[in-house]
Design an enzyme around this catalytic site. Structure first.
Site, PDB file in Angstrom:
ATOM      1  N   ASP A  37      -2.575  44.721  43.366  1.00  0.00           N
ATOM      2  CA  ASP A  37      -2.373  45.889  42.546  1.00  0.00           C
ATOM      3  C   ASP A  37      -2.992  46.652  41.137  1.00  0.00           C
ATOM      4  OD1 ASP A  37      -0.034  48.310  43.303  1.00  0.00           O
ATOM      5  OD2 ASP A  37       1.823  46.757  43.060  1.00  0.00           O
ATOM      6  N   HIS A  44      -6.332  54.665  41.495  1.00  0.00           N
ATOM      7  CA  HIS A  44      -5.608  54.054  41.197  1.00  0.00           C
ATOM      8  C   HIS A  44      -5.647  52.675  41.639  1.00  0.00           C
ATOM      9  CE1 HIS A  44      -2.911  57.688  39.379  1.00  0.00           C
ATOM     10  NE2 HIS A  44      -4.413  57.979  39.819  1.00  0.00           N
TER      11      HIS A  44
HETATM   12  C1  GDG Z   1      -0.675  53.260  43.609  1.00  0.00           C
HETATM   13  C2  GDG Z   1      -1.439  51.719  42.779  1.00  0.00           C
HETATM   14  C3  GDG Z   1      -0.304  52.171  40.814  1.00  0.00           C
HETATM   15  C4  GDG Z   1       9.991  53.531  45.279  1.00  0.00           C
HETATM   16  N1  GDG Z   1      10.059  53.658  46.415  1.00  0.00           N
HETATM   17  C5  GDG Z   1      11.293  54.231  45.601  1.00  0.00           C
HETATM   18  C6  GDG Z   1      10.311  55.316  44.676  1.00  0.00           C
HETATM   19  N2  GDG Z   1       9.592  54.742  44.601  1.00  0.00           N
HETATM   20  C7  GDG Z   1       7.942  54.607  43.240  1.00  0.00           C
HETATM   21  C8  GDG Z   1       8.404  53.722  42.352  1.00  0.00           C
HETATM   22  C9  GDG Z   1       7.212  54.270  41.912  1.00  0.00           C
HETATM   23  C10 GDG Z   1       5.781  54.364  42.645  1.00  0.00           C
HETATM   24  O1  GDG Z   1       7.127  54.764  44.315  1.00  0.00           O
HETATM   25  C11 GDG Z   1       5.795  52.795  43.531  1.00  0.00           C
HETATM   26  O2  GDG Z   1       4.416  53.023  42.854  1.00  0.00           O
HETATM   27  P1  GDG Z   1       3.409  52.168  42.294  1.00  0.00           P
HETATM   28  O3  GDG Z   1       2.829  51.989  40.488  1.00  0.00           O
HETATM   29  O4  GDG Z   1       4.257  50.706  42.125  1.00  0.00           O
HETATM   30  O5  GDG Z   1       2.849  51.946  43.670  1.00  0.00           O
HETATM   31  P2  GDG Z   1       2.079  52.505  44.594  1.00  0.00           P
HETATM   32  O6  GDG Z   1       2.495  53.728  45.522  1.00  0.00           O
HETATM   33  O7  GDG Z   1       1.523  51.674  45.768  1.00  0.00           O
HETATM   34  O8  GDG Z   1       0.903  53.467  44.003  1.00  0.00           O
HETATM   35  C12 GDG Z   1      -0.443  51.354  42.062  1.00  0.00           C
HETATM   36  C13 GDG Z   1       0.036  53.501  40.742  1.00  0.00           C
HETATM   37  O9  GDG Z   1      -0.966  54.119  41.887  1.00  0.00           O
HETATM   38  C14 GDG Z   1       0.255  54.690  40.248  1.00  0.00           C
HETATM   39  O10 GDG Z   1      -1.241  54.071  39.292  1.00  0.00           O
HETATM   40  O11 GDG Z   1       0.195  51.967  39.943  1.00  0.00           O
HETATM   41  O12 GDG Z   1      -1.455  49.849  41.394  1.00  0.00           O
HETATM   42  O13 GDG Z   1      -0.509  50.737  44.050  1.00  0.00           O
HETATM   43  O14 GDG Z   1       7.492  55.515  40.977  1.00  0.00           O
HETATM   44  O15 GDG Z   1       9.449  54.004  41.443  1.00  0.00           O
HETATM   45  N3  GDG Z   1      10.594  55.786  44.636  1.00  0.00           N
HETATM   46  C15 GDG Z   1      11.716  56.677  45.368  1.00  0.00           C
HETATM   47  N4  GDG Z   1      12.878  56.410  46.128  1.00  0.00           N
HETATM   48  C16 GDG Z   1      12.427  55.294  46.661  1.00  0.00           C
HETATM   49  O16 GDG Z   1      13.219  54.553  47.393  1.00  0.00           O
HETATM   50  N5  GDG Z   1      12.805  58.387  44.497  1.00  0.00           N
END
Ligand code: GDG
Length: 492
Positions: free
Chosen positions: A340, A131
């Site tokens: 990222d 990821h």
């Molecule tokens: C890894 C990789 C890759 C955030 N704050 C809240 C909340 N979130 C949710 C967001 C989003 C998820 O968490 C974060 O996803 P990201 O992709 O931005 O980042 P990582 O957590 O680092 O994920 C990344 C991912 O895996 C998938 O392959 O894209 O690059 O690092 O969905 O909305 N959700 C809720 N409350 C919050 O306060 N409910």
């Protein structure tokens, strides 16, 4: 969330850490069935949690994979813990496997798991999905035992990466660090051959779009609260786990620079940064927690007024519903990670927009998502001035340009959504050839329901990719001429 829907659709067994610790390591695990899915969860001991999870996975691999050598803390004891847990997982999982099972292993905590299963005689097809970014071989080589660790990747039949750049970096690493040979997207080492390919992850666009529209319509609490005190003020939003890879401190500084350089915007706009804490037991995260408070406090004291606070940093998680409404309410999203894998927030922000009056996405060139979302305002997050100017440009962007960019972005995220990702990955894992690439597949782009392309009748969106079948080329789409239907939702 991505995996849950795939498993619920196909049925299967979920195996993994329960998230809890217990005094003794488990010697067996009993699956529990819920609907079509069985769950086999196992605890870690406290010492395994320290060495395997907090230590090697999150203080060595995480920073290394994000190109942050200065933050990479290697310890032999942690590495031994990491290998030991993977070995134990293989021992617990093997008796649960059936001969025709396809095994899908997720992320950097489990890199050597396939090698451990192979050692125990497992011959099933095994895929891995990574990821997060994979750094160039020269960076990866700084990790002690890098050659041994990377060589365990050759136990997989399929290795999925977020971008072509990551796939190239891993394949280069296998060639330079363990003497593998590469032919196209296949990497051979000894008797084994692995396909290394980009599978950019997507989101459930339609579900998120509906959630956002419903959240604003119902004026859920956080949406109401940010609308109230902000009055007619514009909202810039950031949503990230509190993690140094996300560039939160640099983003706050950029917002401060924007307000300093463009004082006419003071009092008119606020930045809301939602930053739920993560990995709080890791010292680098505690330091980031302190630093982000310090920077926000300093900027608010220097730039704020008695009736206007320029920056709000909220360190807690909100419901998905509230988040979706806030995205839709925000005129600008600042998604500026230093590095990222993909970044799903960028895609969620686009999915949440009102198609009649969309906001503007500012996106780091170092997020995997930038490979697909070129119509965002792409910035270098290391350049504070550039990010500050992008904020100004976004706030001043005319509706016609916002629409043009949004329609392209929406078409991209919906034609490469979560169903597309899952079906492509599963097709490749079953041994089918799947076209390479992290760009939009050719075909008619989808637009949010209620938006009609100029000159073509409104028709339901086509379903996403079928297993590895090339799509038919669609008619060229001119987003500038696209007209929304008169009854499209207009409330932000
Ligand atoms: C890894 C990789 C890759 C955030 N704050 C809240 C909340 N979130 C949710 C967001 C989003 C998820 O968490 C974060 O996803 P990201 O992709 O931005 O980042 P990582 O957590 O680092 O994920 C990344 C991912 O895996 C998938 O392959 O894209 O690059 O690092 O969905 O909305 N959700 C809720 N409350 C919050 O306060 N409910």
């Amino acid at each position: 969330m991505a995996l849950r829907s795939a498993l619920e659709q196909h049925g299967g067994l979920w195996f993994g850490w329960s998230g809890a610790t217990s005094a003794e390591p488990a010697t067996s695990v009993s699956p529990v069935k819920h609907g079509k899915v069985s769950y086999a969860l196992t605890d870690l001991t406290e010492s395994e949690r320290q060495s395997y999870y907090l230590g090697f996975a999150n203080r060595a691999l995480w920073p290394l994979m994000h190109y942050r050598l200065g933050l990479t803390e290697f310890s032999r004891a942690d590495y031994a813990g990491y290998l030991g847990v993977n070995r134990r997982f293989a021992r617990l999982l093997q008796p649960l496997l059936k001969p025709d099972d396809v095994i899908w292993i997720h992320d950097y905590h489990l890199i050597p798991l396939a090698a451990e299963l192979r050692r125990r005689g497992v011959t099933n097809r095994i895929g891995y999905f990574h990821h997060i970014p994979w750094p160039p071989a020269e960076v990866f080589a700084a990790l002690p035992f890098s050659s041994t660790l990377i060589s365990t990747m050759t136990a997989y039949d399929l290795i999925g990466m977020q971008t072509q750049n990551d796939a190239r970096n891993l394949a280069d690493g296998l060639v330079t660090l363990c003497g593998a040979r590469r032919e196209g997207n296949r990497v051979r080492a000894g008797q084994r051959e692995a396909v290394v390919q980009a599978f950019p992850i997507g989101i459930d666009v339609e579900a998120f779009r509906k959630l956002a529209a419903a959240s604003v319509r119902a004026a859920t609490q956080p949406v109401r609260a940010t609308t109230g005190p902000l009055g007619g003020r514009k909202l810039v939003i950031g949503v990230d786990r509190l993690d140094y890879s996300k560039g939160i401190v640099q983003r706050l500084e950029a917002f401060g620079t924007f307000l300093r350089n463009h004082p006419e915007h003071r009092g008119e706009v606020g930045l809301l940064q939602i930053a739920p804490p993560s990995r709080t037991d890791v010292p680098e995260y505690a330091e980031l927690d302190r630093l982000s408070d310090e920077v926000a406090g300093r900027l608010n004291a220097a730039l704020g007024e008695f009736d206007w606070t320029p920056i709000r940093v909220v360190k807690k998680a909100y419901s998905r519903n509230a988040l979706a409404g806030l995205y839709r309410r925000a005129q600008v999203a600042l998604v500026t990670p230093m590095r990222d894998g993909m970044n799903l927030v960028a895609k969620e922000y686009v999915a949440a927009q009102n198609p009649e009056d969309p906001g503007v996405l500012i996106l780091s060139r170092f997020a995997g998502a930038a490979q697909q979302l070129g119509e965002a305002l792409i910035v270098n997050p290391f350049d504070t001035h550039e990010v500050a100017e992008a904020i100004r440009t976004a706030l001043a962007m005319p509706r016609s340009e916002r629409l043009r960019r949004f329609e392209r972005l929406y078409a991209t995220i919906s034609s490469t959504d979560i169903a597309w990702w899952t079906s492509r990955y599963l097709a490749a894992l079953s041994g089918l050839d799947v076209p390479s690439g992290d760009s939009v597949p050719p075909g008619t782009p989808k637009l949010p329901r209620g938006t009609r392309r100029s000159g073509s009748p409104a028709k339901p969106a086509r379903s996403s990719v079928a297993h590895g079948q090339p799509r038919k080329a669609g008619r060229d789409f001119d987003p500038v001429r696209a007209k929304p239907l008169p009854n499209a939702p207009s409330a932000r």
